[in-house]
Design a protein around this motif. Structure first.
Motif: not given
Length: 408
Positions: A110-121
């Motif tokens: 779950k943290e991986l998904t959030l980190a990737l979303q933040a990196a994408s932004q």
């Protein structure tokens, strides 16, 4: 789709990450998996990616050294660091290298998904932040004139306003803001002052796409911004300042100096002396007797621009901004920009690039390293130098040295 590289010396960790991303996160494509930093660096040079998942402790080349090497190549990527609880000192070092996204081992998906979303932004912000906006010099001149109290009546102010293609009416009601951004701790920003102002402007436009924004450069340490939104929207300046600071890796102070509802209200506030601080910043544009302004004859203008060109040729290696050159010939920035194009036929920025590229071609005939040449012609960031050189000559600097110079 975002291209992604996994850099981890643990085979099981790499495979687990790759499988999860490929099966659960379709917006990301894993194009490389590497077991150490050196392998990742070579892979990135051959085929750059958007996001890197980087373990800190690896053999051959660790994650921190990899980040240092990548930052010399480009800033157009986002790293996500993988670290253990006992590696806090490594994490602090990573922060100094511009890292803001972290994952702790053992990994939580779950943290991986959030980190990737933040990196994408963050990556989306970066891509937009470095696209130069079109600056209207006549609009800038008009606004600095308003702030300096130049327009004594509404009729003349409205008449001039109607000639300048503003995307709102002179007496239109809306939310107007005059803000000042001061910059601190900009050591990690290596792309020059003009690029910093461009990045800030574009990040504001990205966050608030409906507003009209015009930067009014003041000094090396600060810039004022005129903002008007006739859609009735509001702005969260505290959040905006934090986002700009985080993405650009600089410290800044964002202050709201004035809120107004129309151009006429802004004119009245300036003319009535309510904006003493703003007028002090703008007064030199119109009231300094040594400052060039509209009304000069063509011979005087041409002489000033010729002196500006000489100044540019002598100081091209510096972080030379439009306003520094304008100040050297006693002209306001916007007025200088307009006159420069009238006299030379091209913009100040394009002319400066031409000077720098001509010097770079001369230096390429020597045995100097390309990174040294980039610094000598005013580019602390070799990546920006390579881009401009290729645009100017159709070759990279190394290609030009290898192929073109041998044919001359």
């Amino acid at each position: 789709m975002y291209q992604l590289m996994i850099v981890d010396d643990e085979t099981m960790s790499r495979e687990m990450l790759q499988k999860y991303i490929e099966t659960r996160l379709p917006a990301y494509q894993v194009t490389h998996t590497c077991s150490n930093g050196l392998e990742a660096l070579e892979a990135f040079r051959q085929s750059p990616v958007d996001i890197l998942l980087i373990d800190i402790r690896m053999p051959v080349m660790d994650g921190l050294e990899l980040l240092e090497q990548l930052n010399r190549l480009t800033s157009n990527y986002v790293p996500v660091i993988i670290s253990s609880y006992g590696e806090f000192e490594y994490a602090k070092a990573a922060m100094r290298l511009g890292v803001t996204h972290y994952l702790l081992k053992p990994l939580d998906f779950k943290e991986l998904t959030l980190a990737l979303q933040a990196a994408s932004q963050t990556l989306s912000f970066k891509r937009i932040a470095y696209c130069p906006p079109v600056q209207n010099d006549d609009q800038e001149l008009y606004l600095t004139g308003i702030l300096a109290g130049k327009y004594t009546d509404a009729g003349s102010a409205a008449a001039r306003f109607s000639c300048l293609d503003f995307p709102f009416a002179y007496d239109k009601s809306g939310n107007g803001f005059y803000i000042r951004i001061e910059f601190f701790d900009t050591e990690m920003w290596i792309y020059g002052h003009d690029a910093l102002l461009t990045a800030i402007s574009n990040l504001i436009r990205l966050q608030y796409p409906s507003l009209f924004l015009l930067p009014l450069p003041d000094s090396k340490e600060q810039c004022d911004y005129f903002i008007f939104d006739d859609t009735g929207g509001s702005m969260d300046f505290e959040s905006l300042g934090g986002q700009i600071s985080q993405i650009l890796k600089i410290s800044l102070s964002l202050r709201l100096l004035l809120r107004f509802s129309s151009m006429e209200q802004l004119r009245l506030a300036a003319f009535d002396g309510q904006l003493s601080e703003l007028r002090a910043a703008a007064t030199g544009e119109f009231y300094n007797p040594e400052c060039a302004g509209p009304g000069e004859d063509n011979d005087v203008i041409r002489a000033r621009i010729e002196n500006a060109v000489l100044f540019m040729k002598e100081n091209y290696a510096l972080d030379l901004t439009r306003d520094m050159v304008a100040e050297s010939v006693y002209m306001s920035g916007a007025y200088f920009s307009r006159c420069f194009k009238q006299v030379t036929g091209i913009t100040y920025k394009d002319y400066l690039i031409e000077i720098r590229m001509q010097k770079a071609v001369e230096f390429l005939k020597t045995n100097q390293k390309i990174s040294e040449i980039a610094l000598k012609v005013g580019y602390p960031n070799p990546n920006r130098f390579n881009i401009n050189f290729r645009h100017y000559t159709s070759y990279t600097p190394s290609e030009y040295r290898t192929y073109v110079l041998k044919m001359i």
